[in-house]
Design a protein around this motif. Structure first.
Motif, PDB file in Angstrom:
ATOM      1  N   TRP A 737     -43.501   4.065  68.664  1.00 40.20           N
ATOM      2  CA  TRP A 737     -42.349   4.957  68.643  1.00 40.20           C
ATOM      3  C   TRP A 737     -42.150   5.646  69.991  1.00 40.20           C
ATOM      4  N   LYS A 738     -43.142   5.566  70.832  1.00 36.58           N
ATOM      5  CA  LYS A 738     -43.050   6.189  72.153  1.00 36.58           C
ATOM      6  C   LYS A 738     -42.593   5.209  73.232  1.00 36.58           C
ATOM      7  N   GLU A 739     -42.556   3.932  72.898  1.00 37.11           N
ATOM      8  CA  GLU A 739     -42.249   2.917  73.905  1.00 37.11           C
ATOM      9  C   GLU A 739     -40.783   2.979  74.320  1.00 37.11           C
ATOM     10  N   THR A 740     -40.535   2.569  75.548  1.00 39.38           N
ATOM     11  CA  THR A 740     -39.170   2.489  76.064  1.00 39.38           C
ATOM     12  C   THR A 740     -38.594   1.110  75.785  1.00 39.38           C
ATOM     13  N   GLY A 741     -37.368   0.892  76.196  1.00 42.20           N
ATOM     14  CA  GLY A 741     -36.756  -0.428  76.064  1.00 42.20           C
ATOM     15  C   GLY A 741     -36.095  -0.625  74.723  1.00 42.20           C
ATOM     16  N   VAL A 742     -35.463  -1.792  74.575  1.00 35.97           N
ATOM     17  CA  VAL A 742     -34.665  -2.065  73.372  1.00 35.97           C
ATOM     18  C   VAL A 742     -35.528  -2.252  72.131  1.00 35.97           C
ATOM     19  N   HIS A 743     -36.844  -2.491  72.307  1.00 35.40           N
ATOM     20  CA  HIS A 743     -37.693  -2.718  71.141  1.00 35.40           C
ATOM     21  C   HIS A 743     -38.529  -1.489  70.798  1.00 35.40           C
ATOM     22  N   GLY A 744     -38.524  -0.475  71.644  1.00 37.66           N
ATOM     23  CA  GLY A 744     -39.340   0.699  71.405  1.00 37.66           C
ATOM     24  C   GLY A 744     -38.661   1.700  70.494  1.00 37.66           C
ATOM     25  N   GLY A 745     -39.472   2.596  69.902  1.00 43.36           N
ATOM     26  CA  GLY A 745     -38.919   3.677  69.106  1.00 43.36           C
ATOM     27  C   GLY A 745     -39.084   3.488  67.611  1.00 43.36           C
ATOM     28  N   LEU A 746     -38.933   4.595  66.890  1.00 47.90           N
ATOM     29  CA  LEU A 746     -38.929   4.592  65.433  1.00 47.90           C
ATOM     30  C   LEU A 746     -37.588   4.049  64.959  1.00 47.90           C
ATOM     31  N   ARG A 747     -37.637   2.993  64.158  1.00 51.32           N
ATOM     32  CA  ARG A 747     -36.423   2.418  63.571  1.00 51.32           C
ATOM     33  C   ARG A 747     -36.268   2.981  62.169  1.00 51.32           C
ATOM     34  N   PHE A 748     -35.155   3.650  61.904  1.00 45.40           N
ATOM     35  CA  PHE A 748     -34.946   4.225  60.586  1.00 45.40           C
ATOM     36  C   PHE A 748     -33.457   4.290  60.289  1.00 45.40           C
ATOM     37  N   ALA A 749     -33.142   4.557  59.030  1.00 50.52           N
ATOM     38  CA  ALA A 749     -31.749   4.679  58.602  1.00 50.52           C
ATOM     39  C   ALA A 749     -31.642   5.880  57.669  1.00 50.52           C
ATOM     40  N   ILE A 750     -30.465   6.534  57.695  1.00 46.49           N
ATOM     41  CA  ILE A 750     -30.222   7.723  56.876  1.00 46.49           C
ATOM     42  C   ILE A 750     -28.996   7.475  56.009  1.00 46.49           C
ATOM     43  N   LYS A 751     -29.043   8.021  54.809  1.00 47.38           N
ATOM     44  CA  LYS A 751     -27.871   7.986  53.933  1.00 47.38           C
ATOM     45  C   LYS A 751     -27.769   9.319  53.184  1.00 47.38           C
ATOM     46  N   GLU A 752     -26.556   9.847  53.098  1.00 48.82           N
ATOM     47  CA  GLU A 752     -26.325  10.997  52.229  1.00 48.82           C
ATOM     48  C   GLU A 752     -26.554  10.527  50.795  1.00 48.82           C
ATOM     49  N   TRP A 753     -27.645  10.973  50.191  1.00 46.35           N
ATOM     50  CA  TRP A 753     -28.056  10.376  48.923  1.00 46.35           C
ATOM     51  C   TRP A 753     -27.085  10.699  47.798  1.00 46.35           C
ATOM     52  N   ASN A 754     -26.631  11.944  47.749  1.00 48.41           N
ATOM     53  CA  ASN A 754     -25.613  12.340  46.779  1.00 48.41           C
ATOM     54  C   ASN A 754     -24.331  12.604  47.550  1.00 48.41           C
ATOM     55  N   PRO A 755     -23.315  11.760  47.399  1.00 52.48           N
ATOM     56  CA  PRO A 755     -22.093  11.927  48.205  1.00 52.48           C
ATOM     57  C   PRO A 755     -21.426  13.273  48.013  1.00 52.48           C
ATOM     58  N   ASP A 756     -21.732  13.959  46.911  1.00 46.93           N
ATOM     59  CA  ASP A 756     -21.116  15.258  46.660  1.00 46.93           C
ATOM     60  C   ASP A 756     -21.830  16.390  47.383  1.00 46.93           C
ATOM     61  N   LEU A 757     -23.019  16.116  47.924  1.00 47.97           N
ATOM     62  CA  LEU A 757     -23.816  17.154  48.575  1.00 47.97           C
ATOM     63  C   LEU A 757     -24.204  16.663  49.962  1.00 47.97           C
ATOM     64  N   LEU A 758     -23.387  16.988  50.954  1.00 44.54           N
ATOM     65  CA  LEU A 758     -23.635  16.503  52.304  1.00 44.54           C
ATOM     66  C   LEU A 758     -24.678  17.366  52.993  1.00 44.54           C
ATOM     67  N   ASP A 759     -25.489  16.725  53.801  1.00 46.11           N
ATOM     68  CA  ASP A 759     -26.585  17.424  54.468  1.00 46.11           C
ATOM     69  C   ASP A 759     -26.910  16.695  55.759  1.00 46.11           C
ATOM     70  N   GLY A 760     -27.826  17.260  56.522  1.00 47.80           N
ATOM     71  CA  GLY A 760     -28.292  16.641  57.750  1.00 47.80           C
ATOM     72  C   GLY A 760     -29.796  16.491  57.730  1.00 47.80           C
ATOM     73  N   LEU A 761     -30.329  15.808  58.744  1.00 48.43           N
ATOM     74  CA  LEU A 761     -31.761  15.519  58.805  1.00 48.43           C
ATOM     75  C   LEU A 761     -32.440  16.419  59.829  1.00 48.43           C
ATOM     76  N   ASN A 762     -33.506  17.061  59.389  1.00 45.36           N
ATOM     77  CA  ASN A 762     -34.366  17.857  60.256  1.00 45.36           C
ATOM     78  C   ASN A 762     -35.564  17.018  60.675  1.00 45.36           C
ATOM     79  N   ILE A 763     -35.837  16.927  61.966  1.00 38.92           N
ATOM     80  CA  ILE A 763     -37.037  16.249  62.460  1.00 38.92           C
ATOM     81  C   ILE A 763     -37.800  17.235  63.331  1.00 38.92           C
ATOM     82  N   LEU A 764     -39.078  17.414  63.045  1.00 39.88           N
ATOM     83  CA  LEU A 764     -39.929  18.337  63.783  1.00 39.88           C
ATOM     84  C   LEU A 764     -41.012  17.547  64.498  1.00 39.88           C
ATOM     85  N   LEU A 765     -41.179  17.766  65.783  1.00 39.27           N
ATOM     86  CA  LEU A 765     -42.228  17.125  66.567  1.00 39.27           C
ATOM     87  C   LEU A 765     -43.228  18.187  67.001  1.00 39.27           C
ATOM     88  N   THR A 766     -44.492  17.941  66.692  1.00 45.22           N
ATOM     89  CA  THR A 766     -45.530  18.923  67.015  1.00 45.22           C
ATOM     90  C   THR A 766     -46.715  18.223  67.664  1.00 45.22           C
TER      91      THR A 766
END
Length: 1337
Positions: A737-766
């Protein structure tokens, strides 16, 4: 439509009749080209004023015999009268025979037409305006001088000053520095410009508009096969269109072809006729006819001069009841009225409906009015590699652009050129081409190298089942390619090249596949592929009863109609039971019903044209079998069975209903059906439970149960649902997940699970230690922004409206490094959000990543199934839900067990549920302090103890693996494969989800996979080998780059990333053009080192020695003059009928014998005369009988035929086997020294099967190079010598044994003695007696 035609004609009239002073626009008095082949005016005097002779008269001068009627624009000599014409294509233009007896013929000296505001024809030889800049905006140079050094086609040429008659001013000086076309360049007006960087003089086209420039302008080239179609309103029964010649000199034999069809197939006009899908109209300056599709024999109607280069000729076409009428717009009498074929074909089946048209013709401009329809956007379909139609780029305030939508299987190509009539220079874009590469290339001139400007591996850049939106912009020497993502247009490619300045036209293709396009507009709804709902999808791979409309194979080839038996070569109508072959259209079907899969017949054009059967890759059903919304709000399927195979109960409860006591005030709007009654007993989710669709069941012991309604795009096994955020759930950051280039990084996908309740994603790095923290919010401020905080201080923000979708996954990549965070969309290499610390040395190294929703509403997060997560948890919050089958690559409706590998102290809680929001769940409590594991049932918030067990070392600082298993009647836990808790239940136990939390202490865990190594020493990363070069040129030396990965080995979480850059730039492809590239030579070497070919066959058998055809094709492409030869033991192989024959690139050995044994080498001969071993094989032949029969004490030479291998490989060993046992092992040796083994004195123990085995032990390669059957008999004696000597063998060999030979010898000796005695007796008896008698007398 009519209004637009009138607008065009009015504009033409204004230009011609209201032209500025000095213009010459009366086409009866001037010519539109230097040759003037189209001139049809009435000038009848030569240059010197002499009256012209009639072309049909031989007085006073005889007309040359090669001057025929067809060479006149008027159609005949008679019609040409005595007007100036150019039937011989004389360079000076129109001429005539004169009435002067002393002057046979003379040029008429017609001037070029002169138009100053625009150009009438494509070449624009008549342009006389004051435009004085080339397409690159460089100033034009004067015409009135010789140009001794003009850069052209990679070299320099001399261009002398042009004569005055080649300018519309009829004077070189008056042309000044304006754009002109004195050499008749078909590309258009041009001028000389100076390259300020190099000082070179160059020729450059100018941007001169057409006088008649309709919005729907299309340029076509001429090909035998139609590979580009445009759809139009299928309800039409007539339309009007225009045709204009690009250049005046094509007038005499100009023709165009128009196809009307119900299918866009890559067929010729005759093939379109044969399969009955359309018809072809030929429109020409000689004849016009319904050439193909005509029910009767085509009647070619004369239409002399109907096509012109000076204006559009408008035609009208209409069809009804099987008849088609074609004629000039505004004329009552048609050119033809014809009946087209409708019997037993798709034209008749469709009942007078055409869905597509295709146009062709050499250098023809077309005007089709459909693009002016406000309610509809034209959809183009390409089916082949040829670029057949061209459109002008649209001019913007800054540069020119092409905005388009496309959907394709692969290889969607776009070609850009300065003019549609010239081939160079060009810029080409191929989306999802070979090996999933999207490539931008350019070629400046014929014979020059094709320069790779950009190359990206983007396997999802296009999709046939989804429109993708792109934009290409040229501005000065820069090109920008954009792709539409949820947050807007994102930059895909940015490149610079001088060749970009001149691009003005574009064309599209698709290599051996189907692609659909729309230009400068949004594709209409009808062009969207049908959703993957029944019947347009498959519930299983074969789907023999498929009734959908998919008409494309798994390789992207378009299907031919089932009724086209003339092309397919087979009548298939009898195979269709529920529909006819006409009703089956060209859809994928399985008419034989043999469950091999649906298929169709296709025509493939690469590498050769062939018609064959190809299978279809049917889409998996969606919607009725899956959900788009995470909670399944949209699901309207008819599933009535739960994941545990229970029957669903009705959503309408009666008083006696089993679930009446659970009755709630359901709002009908909460059902996808908008009614609980309509929902019937189907799986639904009116409660919006985050685990998805569920239902009440008919089982009184299971009130609610989840249904197996899966996400339409992502497997449940890799989806984690979060509905809160806490910093106390820390996931270890993986090194990649720390690598550079087109193949590096955390690959993930997000979806608003309940379309009636919109929200955002919190990511914390420590960090591992310390209190610093980086917080990233994706979809902050009501899904409007991406923000980044460093220790609660806002340091970076970017607006991205609706970045997280409700019914669709937003796929992202995130790269995390010390002092750096980079975020981007999957499939796009450029970042959408980037933050770098101003003081990287003071930044921390991220160790942990925590995630959750910002507002506490549910979010779906999809991670790569191959990346197992290890998490440290110190919180009781159980708002992160994991599927029981977490990280599984299989998709199962029900899992009966899962594993947790854990370490920690305190009390760990594992919550288990079937429906997340259901009030009946299970709780597993693991107490390391008490040494107990407790299983409880939580019902309506109350805990009921089910079972408890005392366990030593429940949780420690060491990893412990627990396997939790269950079925409907039992629950068990194993610790390191030892059962520690068992429970028998009277009620069904159903579990689909789990969460891990702590009541006290901490726990580090992973599920269904091995956890990270947290105890071993730090392991730093090591670089992999370099990738092949991505180069600006394919040969001849250029600049480029190559990449490598930090994967040899991957660093562990405590190790350091690889030092240095993952990208290297430098010189590349510095080998001669036409030679084999170093990359291909490396592939050859790699194949030699990793592929082993050794064959042992019986005598008389056959064997094919196969070559690497794919690699040979690549070599043929790179180096057409390279060739190869086969050798056996160093000697070139010649064809021997019925023994050695060549099958393409392979060798077929028939009736093999022992002399065929040895090492076969395919030797490649490069253009520099160097030789390369392409392939090496060994062959050993086992004879039916002994190869050699010999005697003990005699000598023998055994040849292993292995020497050739020593020229290819080093460090070879040779081992001789006798009867499968090692006789002598030479070890690593020089083959030339041991290839021949000398036996000075054989003995009978040498009898048997000898085998030569050569090995390269480091590469794990081995070859059997010879196999000999040796028969050693006892030592020779006089008897064996007599039987085996060539001289005596005919007498004694048949006796076979020594005893028989002895007897024979005794017999022979005895016989000889007897014969001698007999001779002596007879001699003395008769001869000596007679002698005595004579003496006595």
């Amino acid at each position: 439509m009519i209004a637009h035609v009138l607008q065009v004609l009015i504009y033409i009239t204004f230009v011609v009749n209201e032209a500025p002073p000095g213009n010459l626009t009366d086409f009866d008095k001037c010519k539109l080209s230097h040759l003037g082949l189209e001139y049809h005016g009435t000038v009848s005097k030569s240059e010197s004023g002499v009256r012209c002779q009639s072309w049909s008269s031989d007085q006073p001068h005889k007309i040359r015999e090669n001057i025929k009627d067809i060479t006149f624009t008027d159609g005949s000599k008679k019609n040409a009268k005595n007007y100036c014409r150019n039937p011989t294509k004389d360079p000076s233009g129109p001429w005539c025979y004169t009435m002067n007896h002393d002057l046979q013929f003379e040029s008429c000296a017609l001037s070029l037409c002169s138009v100053s505001l625009c150009k009438v024809t494509g070449p624009g030889m008549e342009f006389a305006g004051s435009h004085n800049r080339g397409s690159s905006d460089r100033k034009c140079l004067k015409w009135n001088k010789d140009r001794n050094r003009v850069k052209q086609d990679g070299g320099y040429v001399k261009i002398s000053k042009f004569d005055k008659q080649y300018f519309p001013e009829n004077h070189v000086g008056d042309a000044k520095k304006h754009c002109r076309n004195p050499n008749g360049d078909i590309g258009g007006p041009w001028c000389f410009v100076e390259n300020e960087d190099t000082g070179d003089i160059e020729k450059e086209y100018c941007d001169i508009p057409f006088c008649d420039d309709p919005d729907c302008l299309v340029f076509t080239k001429n090909f035998n096969r139609y590979m580009h179609y445009t759809d139009f309103n299928g309800s039409l029964s007539n339309f009007t269109f225009g045709i204009k010649l690009w250049d005046s000199d094509s007038y005499l034999d100009a023709s165009a072809r128009l196809v009307l069809s119900v299918m866009p197939l890559p067929l010729t006009g005759k093939e379109i006729d044969d399969v009955g899908v359309g018809l072809e109209i030929l429109i020409g300056n000689n004849f016009t006819a319904l050439r193909y599709g005509n029910k009767d024999k085509p009647e070619y109607e004369p239409t002399r001069g109907v096509l012109k280069s000076s204006e559009f000729t408008m035609f009208h076409i209409s069809w009804h009841a099987g008849f088609i009428t074609f004629g000039l717009e505004g004329q009552i009498k048609p050119i033809f009225l014809a009946e087209y074929k409708t019997k037993n074909n798709l034209l008749g089946f469709k009942k007078n409906v055409f869905l597509y048209y295709a146009a062709q013709g050499t250098n023809i401009l077309w005007y089709f009015p459909f693009c002016k329809d406000d309610f509809e956007c034209d959809v183009q379909t390409t089916t082949g590699v040829e670029f057949q139609q061209f459109w002008p780029l649209r001019e913007k305030s800054l540069g020119r652009d092409m905005h388009f939508h496309v959907r394709a299987y692969h290889s969607a190509g776009i070609l850009f050129t300065p003019s549609p009539t010239i081939d160079y220079p060009y810029v080409k874009i191929v989306l999802l081409g070979h090996n999933n590469y999207t490539k931008v290339t350019a070629k400046e001139h014929v014979g020059g190298p094709e320069i790779v400007i950009k190359e990206l591996q983007l396997p999802t850049i296009v999709n046939y089942w989804e429109w993708r939106e792109f934009s290409v912009t040229f501005f000065a020497n820069s090109m920008y390619i954009y792709v539409k993502k949820p947050a807007g247009m994102q930059t895909l490619v940015t490149a610079t090249s001088e060749v970009f300045r001149s691009m003005r036209w574009f064309s599209v293709n698709s290599e051996n596949t189907v692609a659909q396009w729309s230009f400068f507009c949004i594709p209409p709804l009808y062009s969207n592929p049908p959703p993957a709902l029944l019947p347009e999808c498959a519930l299983n791979k074969e789907e023999p009863n498929y009734k959908g409309t998919q008409d494309i194979t798994s390789e992207g080839l378009p299907c031919l109609p089932w009724s086209g038996q003339k092309l397919i070569g087979e009548d298939l109508d009898h195979l269709f039971s529920n529909e006819s072959s006409l009703e089956a259209w060209n859809y994928c079907r399985d008419p034989y019903g043999n469950n091999e899969g649906t298929y169709c017949y296709t025509i493939s054009l690469i590498p050769e044209t062939k018609i064959e059967k190809n299978f279809c890759n049917l889409r998996k059903c969606k919607s009725e079998q899956c959900r788009m919304a995470g909670t399944g709000n949209d699901y309207i399927g008819s599933l009535t069975v739960t994941r545990s195979n229970r029957t669903c109960d009705s959503w309408i409860f009666s008083n006696i209903s089993l679930h009446a006591r659970y009755k709630q005030l359901w709002n009908n709007s909460l059902f996808a059906d908008l009614s609980a009654e309509a929902a019937n007993t189907f799986c639904r989710n009116p409660s919006r439970d985050i685990s998805g669709c569920w239902c009440f069941t008919s089982d009184p012991q299971v009130v609610e149960d989840s249904c197996n309604v899966r996400d339409c795009d992502k497997p449940e096994e890799c989806i984690i649902i979060v509905s809160a955020f806490t910093a106390d759930r820390k996931m270890y950051i993986l090194p990649q997940w720390k690598e550079t280039g087109v193949h590096g990084g955390l690959r993930f996908a997000i979806k608003e699970w309940n379309p009636d309740l919109l929200d955002g994603l919190n990511i914390l790095l420590t960090p591992q230690f310390g209190l610093d923290v980086i917080k990233i919010q994706i979809g902050a401020n009501n899904n409007e922004k991406i923000v980044l905080y460093y220790n609660d201080e806002l340091v970076e923000t970017k607006t991205f409206p609706h970045i997280i979708s409700a019914g669709k996954w937003t796929e992202l990549w995130l790269q995390i490094r010390k002092g750096e965070v980079v975020l981007g969309f999957e499939g796009v290499p450029t970042a959408i959000f980037e933050w770098k610390s101003n003081d990287p040395d003071k930044s921390f190294e991220p160790m942990f990543l925590s995630y959750g929703s910002i507002l506490g509403h549910p979010l779906g997060l999809f991670f790569k199934c191959s990346e197992c997560h290890t998490e440290n948890t110190t919180v009781k919050n159980s708002k992160a839900y994991h599927p029981i089958g977490l990280w599984s690559t299989e998709e199962l409706p029900f899992y009966n067990n899962f594993t947790l590998t854990m370490r920690g102290v305190g009390v760990t809680l594992v919550q288990l549920a079937s429906v997340v929001g259901y009030n009946n769940q299970y709780l597993l409590k693991m107490d390391s302090g008490k040494g107990t594991i407790t299983l409880s049932n939580i019902v309506n918030g109350f805990s009921h103890l089910m079972s408890t067990s005392k366990v030593e070392n429940v949780l420690t600082n060491s990893w412990t693996k627990y396997t939790i298993s269950f079925n409907e009647s039992a629950f068990s836990i194993q610790k390191e494969n030892e059962t520690i808790l068992q429970y028998k239940s009277t009620k069904p136990i159903i579990i689909y989800w789990f969460t891990v939390s702590t009541e006290s202490g901490w726990v580090t865990w992973s599920a269904n996979c091995e956890p990270l190594d947290l105890d071993g020493p730090p392991r730093d990363g090591g670089w992999s080998g370099w990738s092949p070069w991505t180069c600006t040129v394919t040969c001849g030396g250029g600049e480029g780059f190559r990449t490598r990965k930090c994967s040899n080995p991957h660093p562990n979480i405590f190790g350091k990333l690889c030092q240095g850059s993952s990208t290297s730039t430098g010189k590349c492809n510095d080998f001669p053009c036409g030679d084999i590239s170093p990359q291909t030579l490396d592939r050859i070497r790699d194949h030699l080192q990793n592929r082993n070919y050794s064959y042992v066959i019986d005598e008389g058998a056959s064997q094919v020695l196969k070559n690497d055809r794919d690699l040979l094709k690549l070599i043929a492409k790179e180096s057409p003059n390279a060739y190869y030869e086969w050798t056996l033991n160093g000697i070139f192989i010649q064809r021997i009928p019925n023994h050695f024959t060549f099958q393409g690139d392979d060798i077929l050995i028939e009736n093999a014998d022992v002399n065929d044994a040895g090492v076969y080498v395919c030797m490649l001969f490069r253009i520099n005369k160097k030789k390369v071993v392409f392939r090496a094989l060994s062959l050993a032949v086992i004879s039916k009988n002994y190869d050699y029969n010999t005697r003990a004490t005699r000598s023998f030479i055994l040849n292993c035929n292995a020497v050739i291998l020593a020229y290819i490989y080093s460090d070879l060993s040779l081992t001789l086997y006798l009867n499968n046992e090692v006789y002598i092992d030479h070890g690593t040796t020089t083959l030339a020294a041991v290839n021949i083994f000398n036996f000075d004195s054989l003995n009978m123990s040498h009898t048997g099967d000898w085998r030569c085995l050569v090995q390269q032990k480091d590469l794990k390669l081995s070859w059997v190079t010879n196999y000999i059957k040796l028969n050693v008999k006892k030592a020779p004696n006089i008897y064996t010598n007599l039987m085996e000597d060539k001289l005596t063998a005919p007498l004694f060999a048949w006796l076979k044994t020594d005893r028989n030979v002895l007897i024979a010898l005794i017999f022979i000796v005895a016989s000889v003695i007897v014969l001698v005695v007999l001779f002596l007796v007879l001699y003395f008896k008769f001869c000596t007696l007679k002698a005595r008698n004579i003496a006595g007398k």
